[in-house]
Enzyme design. Sequence first.
Site, PDB file in Angstrom:
ATOM      1  N   LYS A 182     -25.915  67.574  71.801  1.00  0.00           N
ATOM      2  CA  LYS A 182     -25.951  67.686  73.272  1.00  0.00           C
ATOM      3  C   LYS A 182     -24.788  66.860  73.819  1.00  0.00           C
ATOM      4  O   LYS A 182     -24.944  65.705  74.206  1.00  0.00           O
ATOM      5  CB  LYS A 182     -27.307  67.213  73.794  1.00  0.00           C
ATOM      6  CG  LYS A 182     -27.605  67.688  75.201  1.00  0.00           C
ATOM      7  CD  LYS A 182     -29.071  67.539  75.535  1.00  0.00           C
ATOM      8  CE  LYS A 182     -29.342  67.729  77.003  1.00  0.00           C
ATOM      9  NZ  LYS A 182     -28.988  69.040  77.536  1.00  0.00           N
ATOM     10  N   GLU A 224     -29.476  81.185  72.789  1.00  0.00           N
ATOM     11  CA  GLU A 224     -30.300  80.511  73.793  1.00  0.00           C
ATOM     12  C   GLU A 224     -29.684  80.801  75.163  1.00  0.00           C
ATOM     13  O   GLU A 224     -28.703  81.535  75.259  1.00  0.00           O
ATOM     14  CB  GLU A 224     -30.311  78.998  73.535  1.00  0.00           C
ATOM     15  CG  GLU A 224     -28.905  78.396  73.545  1.00  0.00           C
ATOM     16  CD  GLU A 224     -28.859  76.908  73.255  1.00  0.00           C
ATOM     17  OE1 GLU A 224     -29.865  76.212  73.470  1.00  0.00           O
ATOM     18  OE2 GLU A 224     -27.793  76.451  72.827  1.00  0.00           O
TER      19      GLU A 224
HETATM   20  N1  PMP Z   1     -30.410  74.620  75.425  1.00  0.00           N
HETATM   21  C1  PMP Z   1     -29.448  74.022  76.161  1.00  0.00           C
HETATM   22  C2  PMP Z   1     -28.048  74.448  75.976  1.00  0.00           C
HETATM   23  C3  PMP Z   1     -29.783  73.011  77.076  1.00  0.00           C
HETATM   24  O1  PMP Z   1     -28.836  72.410  77.791  1.00  0.00           O
HETATM   25  C4  PMP Z   1     -31.133  72.650  77.233  1.00  0.00           C
HETATM   26  C5  PMP Z   1     -31.542  71.637  78.258  1.00  0.00           C
HETATM   27  N2  PMP Z   1     -31.193  70.364  77.916  1.00  0.00           N
HETATM   28  C6  PMP Z   1     -32.105  73.295  76.452  1.00  0.00           C
HETATM   29  C7  PMP Z   1     -31.696  74.280  75.554  1.00  0.00           C
HETATM   30  C8  PMP Z   1     -33.544  72.917  76.531  1.00  0.00           C
HETATM   31  O2  PMP Z   1     -33.760  71.682  75.898  1.00  0.00           O
HETATM   32  P1  PMP Z   1     -34.872  70.667  76.379  1.00  0.00           P
HETATM   33  O3  PMP Z   1     -36.174  71.360  76.267  1.00  0.00           O
HETATM   34  O4  PMP Z   1     -34.754  69.520  75.458  1.00  0.00           O
HETATM   35  O5  PMP Z   1     -34.548  70.313  77.791  1.00  0.00           O
END
Ligand code: PMP
Length: 287
Positions: A149, A182
């Site tokens: 991330k 995603e």
């Molecule tokens: N994919 C991406 C690219 C994201 O930025 C996020 C949000 N942070 C998610 C999936 C979902 O992850 P999370 O459930 O940890 O927020």
Amino acid sequence: MKIWLNGKLVDKQDAKLSVFDHGILYGDGVFEGIRVYDRKIFQAQAHIDRLFDSARELRLPIPQTKQELIDAMYETVRANEITDGYIRLVVTRGEGNLGLNPFKCSQPGVFIIADQVALYPEEMYRKGMAVIVAKTVRTSASMVNPSVKSLNYLNNIVAKIEAVDAGVAEAIMLNAKGNVAECTGDNLFLVKDGQVFTSPIEAGILGGITRRVVIELAKRMGIVAQEEDITTKDLYAADECFLTGTAAEVISVTKIDGQVVGDGKAGPMTQKLLEAFREFIRSGEEL
Ligand code: PMP
């Protein structure tokens, strides 16, 4: 507003970074977006673990320990009197020169913002949202690994611009093989014949914390939850589709590229999982 910056709470107007910080010059850094529910940080340990995993992949040494950062997040939440809100925890590479070399940078910079949460409108949870499939391909693990991330979100932003241009709130991103990866800021799930499917980590996705909780809740409810490659064909043939994410929680998708999903309503499985997710929040359990 108070911002936690490198160990101290400072006023928002004093929370400043150097223009030579590689976080700004190159998007070199990592972050987390985390919910606060009833003054408690949701899945704090899982978020901190993911932050450290992301940083390790980029060989970015975080100056604080995991517990110090959890304490700092609570300090920031209390200082801003946040009951329900959103935390942004950011680690930048730190101040360097104009060259790319990250190891010439000084100490990494760490800051924490605790603010209100920006949510999708409530109506979308009842009616479901429309999305598109983006032309922009998700970066592969051999490029910049989507499981990191990082502060470089341009791949997602370019796809988000496609969504905005199409007048929808999210875009589904495919991977280099043409399978579903995603969305720009959410993970994707399908429901087919009573089973739940989501793309595996190997498809090149961020391992979402919400995704992980939803898979676990489905299992606890006796619902088969499979991490399997999803094709665009599967998307259009799904009974239900929903997205998961820290801000979105669990939100139904009822239109993909203008095509109606299932019967065009927020489906029963999605509703059931959203209820279970909200109950899980109230329980305060850490997975
Ligand atoms: N994919 C991406 C690219 C994201 O930025 C996020 C949000 N942070 C998610 C999936 C979902 O992850 P999370 O459930 O940890 O927020």
